[in-house]
Write an enzyme that holds these catalytic residues in place. Sequence first.
Site, mmCIF file in Angstrom:
data_model
loop_
_atom_site.group_PDB
_atom_site.id
_atom_site.type_symbol
_atom_site.label_atom_id
_atom_site.label_comp_id
_atom_site.label_asym_id
_atom_site.label_seq_id
_atom_site.Cartn_x
_atom_site.Cartn_y
_atom_site.Cartn_z
ATOM 1 N N LYS A 80 9.684 31.905 37.515
ATOM 2 C CA LYS A 80 10.377 32.209 36.267
ATOM 3 C C LYS A 80 10.917 30.922 35.666
ATOM 4 C CE LYS A 80 15.066 32.076 37.619
ATOM 5 N NZ LYS A 80 15.099 30.621 37.818
ATOM 6 N N ASP A 100 19.170 35.659 42.114
ATOM 7 C CA ASP A 100 18.170 35.984 41.096
ATOM 8 C C ASP A 100 16.994 36.800 41.643
ATOM 9 O OD1 ASP A 100 17.070 33.934 42.537
ATOM 10 O OD2 ASP A 100 16.586 32.665 40.829
#
Length: 269
Positions: free
Chosen positions: A8, A132
């Site tokens: 990401k 995350d």
Amino acid sequence: MLDFPNAKLNLGLLVTSKRPDGFHNLESCFYPVQWCDALEVLPAPEEKFTMSGLPVPGNPDSNLILKAYKLLQQDFNLAPVHLHLHKVIPMGAGLGGGSADAAFTLKLLNSLFELNLSENALEEYARQLGSDCAFFIRNKPVLAVEKGDEFKPIALDLKGYSCVVVYPGIHITTAEAYGNIIPKEPEFSLEELVQQDVSTWRHNLKNDFEEALFPKYPALAALKENLYEAGAAYAAMTGSGSAVYGLFKGDISVNLIFPDNYLVWKGLL
């Protein structure tokens, strides 16, 4: 069962305050990119975890993949499996590769053992593994807040843009990155900024870790400038470093050349 945990990008990253639990509150837009590891989970006579590809430092017993398996095993009495990771996403790069591996382990185990866990339930397990990790359960653009584990869906589509992500071989630990950060309230609404045209991001969309890390690692600042010189509409460090990415409108028309020891991913968003 085989899947491909992806990286990401952080589109902006603002560290807003220090929390009583020792973590930091932040604001960032998480955006998935298809720089991927490969993860396979197979039934096995005994528990086994193996790795190939890029070397992963540390004790394999502390790997998040194994922790994800044990987390579900304790609640669902899972049978033994052979977990194999082929590591492609560099570590210490701010790309979330380890978090993705953990989240995809949860999803693969959910499918393999037909646990029928909802995405909400999988996110709750993922939050126990890392800040995350939960993002990679749904794997869609979000505005991330608090520790980076609470999400708000965001209308952001970068189709039509190409991306170059460059890892210069500098491993930055989370502790090192946060050691020099000074939390502050944001000057602009990050949610509003990322929904403006990408051409406006250069002067307003910030990663707070750049100010802390660029003086110590001039190669990172040079990488960002090189991407702008090559025509990037926006360039920034992702996460707490050290990968730097550039977004280019349409296909990348220039031949970007980096040192042999740099890892580079190029692709369409």
